[in-house]
Design an enzyme around this catalytic site. Sequence first.
Site, PDB file in Angstrom:
ATOM      1  N   HIS A   1      -8.498 -10.877   5.132  1.00 44.52           N
ATOM      2  CA  HIS A   1      -7.813 -12.127   5.469  1.00 44.52           C
ATOM      3  C   HIS A   1      -7.413 -12.890   4.207  1.00 44.52           C
ATOM      4  O   HIS A   1      -6.391 -13.578   4.202  1.00 44.52           O
ATOM      5  CB  HIS A   1      -8.700 -12.993   6.360  1.00 44.52           C
ATOM      6  N   ASP A   2      -8.196 -12.765   3.158  1.00 43.38           N
ATOM      7  CA  ASP A   2      -7.833 -13.418   1.905  1.00 43.38           C
ATOM      8  C   ASP A   2      -6.612 -12.750   1.285  1.00 43.38           C
ATOM      9  O   ASP A   2      -5.624 -13.412   0.963  1.00 43.38           O
ATOM     10  CB  ASP A   2      -9.012 -13.366   0.926  1.00 43.38           C
TER      11      ASP A   2
ATOM     12  N   VAL B   1      -2.996 -13.142   2.865  1.00 41.48           N
ATOM     13  CA  VAL B   1      -2.350 -14.463   2.811  1.00 41.48           C
ATOM     14  C   VAL B   1      -2.233 -14.888   1.349  1.00 41.48           C
ATOM     15  O   VAL B   1      -3.196 -15.356   0.746  1.00 41.48           O
ATOM     16  CB  VAL B   1      -3.139 -15.511   3.623  1.00 41.48           C
TER      17      VAL B   1
ATOM     18  N   GLY C   1      -2.219 -13.192  -1.323  1.00 43.22           N
ATOM     19  CA  GLY C   1      -2.913 -12.387  -2.313  1.00 43.22           C
ATOM     20  C   GLY C   1      -4.413 -12.594  -2.398  1.00 43.22           C
ATOM     21  O   GLY C   1      -4.980 -13.521  -1.820  1.00 43.22           O
TER      22      GLY C   1
ATOM     23  N   ASP D   1      -7.037 -13.990  -3.895  1.00 43.56           N
ATOM     24  CA  ASP D   1      -7.282 -15.090  -4.833  1.00 43.56           C
ATOM     25  C   ASP D   1      -8.364 -16.051  -4.356  1.00 43.56           C
ATOM     26  O   ASP D   1      -8.493 -17.158  -4.877  1.00 43.56           O
ATOM     27  CB  ASP D   1      -5.988 -15.869  -5.092  1.00 43.56           C
TER      28      ASP D   1
ATOM     29  N   SER E   1      -8.489 -17.848  -1.886  1.00 42.61           N
ATOM     30  CA  SER E   1      -7.982 -19.087  -1.276  1.00 42.61           C
ATOM     31  C   SER E   1      -8.572 -19.303   0.111  1.00 42.61           C
ATOM     32  O   SER E   1      -8.648 -20.440   0.587  1.00 42.61           O
ATOM     33  CB  SER E   1      -6.456 -19.069  -1.212  1.00 42.61           C
TER      34      SER E   1
ATOM     35  N   HIS F   1     -12.312  -0.928  10.948  1.00 40.42           N
ATOM     36  CA  HIS F   1     -12.794  -1.268  12.291  1.00 40.42           C
ATOM     37  C   HIS F   1     -13.901  -0.325  12.754  1.00 40.42           C
ATOM     38  O   HIS F   1     -14.374  -0.438  13.881  1.00 40.42           O
ATOM     39  CB  HIS F   1     -11.637  -1.254  13.292  1.00 40.42           C
TER      40      HIS F   1
ATOM     41  N   ASP G   1     -16.526  -0.487  17.146  1.00 38.72           N
ATOM     42  CA  ASP G   1     -16.784   0.946  17.296  1.00 38.72           C
ATOM     43  C   ASP G   1     -17.929   1.112  18.282  1.00 38.72           C
ATOM     44  O   ASP G   1     -19.073   0.768  17.972  1.00 38.72           O
ATOM     45  CB  ASP G   1     -17.157   1.536  15.929  1.00 38.72           C
TER      46      ASP G   1
ATOM     47  N   ASP H   1     -17.923   5.177   8.799  1.00 37.90           N
ATOM     48  CA  ASP H   1     -17.628   6.605   8.927  1.00 37.90           C
ATOM     49  C   ASP H   1     -16.250   6.806   9.546  1.00 37.90           C
ATOM     50  O   ASP H   1     -15.517   5.847   9.789  1.00 37.90           O
ATOM     51  CB  ASP H   1     -18.720   7.305   9.753  1.00 37.90           C
TER      52      ASP H   1
END
Length: 329
Positions: free
Chosen positions: A67-68, A71, A73, A75, A77, A197, A249, A257
Amino acid sequence: MVVVNKTNLLLLLLSLCLTLDLSSAQLRRNFYAGSCPNVEQIVRNAVQKKVQQTFTTIPATLRLYFHDCFVNGCDASVMIASTNNNKAEKDHEENLSLAGDGFDTVIKAKEALDAVPNCRNKVSCADILTMATRDVVNLAGGPQYDVELGRLDGLSSTAASVGGKLPHPTDDVNKLTSLFAKNGLSLNDMIALSGAHTLGFAHCTKVFNRIYTFNKTTKVDPTVNKDYVTELKASCPRNIDPRVAINMDPTTPRQFDNVYYKNLQQGKGLFTSDQVLFTDRRSKPTVDLWANNGQLFNQAFINSMIKLGRVGVKTGSNGNIRRDCGAFN
């Protein structure tokens, strides 16, 4: 009207490529060898301690990193707390489900580094999150790999910047490919990074559309394994508390895995955005390949994580090293 000839267009593209190369050129292994030589071990120890307290640390940190980076890059944020004058990234609707343990992992690692005099305020929060993400993957049984370091922390974080930049559970391959391409990531990168995931959880409400209200013709998504539908309905009845979450999973939820891809072959992808990787002819061959060869998946995941870590790197006056990961200096 401005007329752009082929020569000008070529120069523009070359300039863009040069800018992208320069932004990631400062990244290298052992970046802190002179200023904080034990940085990776210090972070690793802090992450390991956090994981021992709660397994949620692993998927929470991994998701926080994605998620960082997606959005503006990688960084850090996403770490910034909102103020009276600014609603930050973390408070955008799409980030409200980010588990607190991911943020706490970075905070604890930062505290551990600051406790070492020569490391205090020498390591960026963006790099701490990058190292911590590598470590949680490995602690879950995934591959160990070297990370490139040298990022600066971003100087901006707004909720308004998040919209349209993160994948959604209902996305198809076209939408996913487009989102990843905007970050310089290929179809193969998208399939590999979706393999994250194999860990983590999702709120029941995110899958209601697949098992209760798919479309006007059928209430259940026909691509979902029938036994899995029964399992999902048992875990996620219609009137369930919206805060309840289930494993991404259903087979090996605490192990990094290639079972994620095996699940897709059986119609056990939790989200539409998971299952389409198997039903779409463009991605299916890769899903089949990695379902049958965990080592190939691990290597592909490493390569894609390194590429992801180069997205939107801040350099020079575009960033700094935060004293507090949750606030600008």
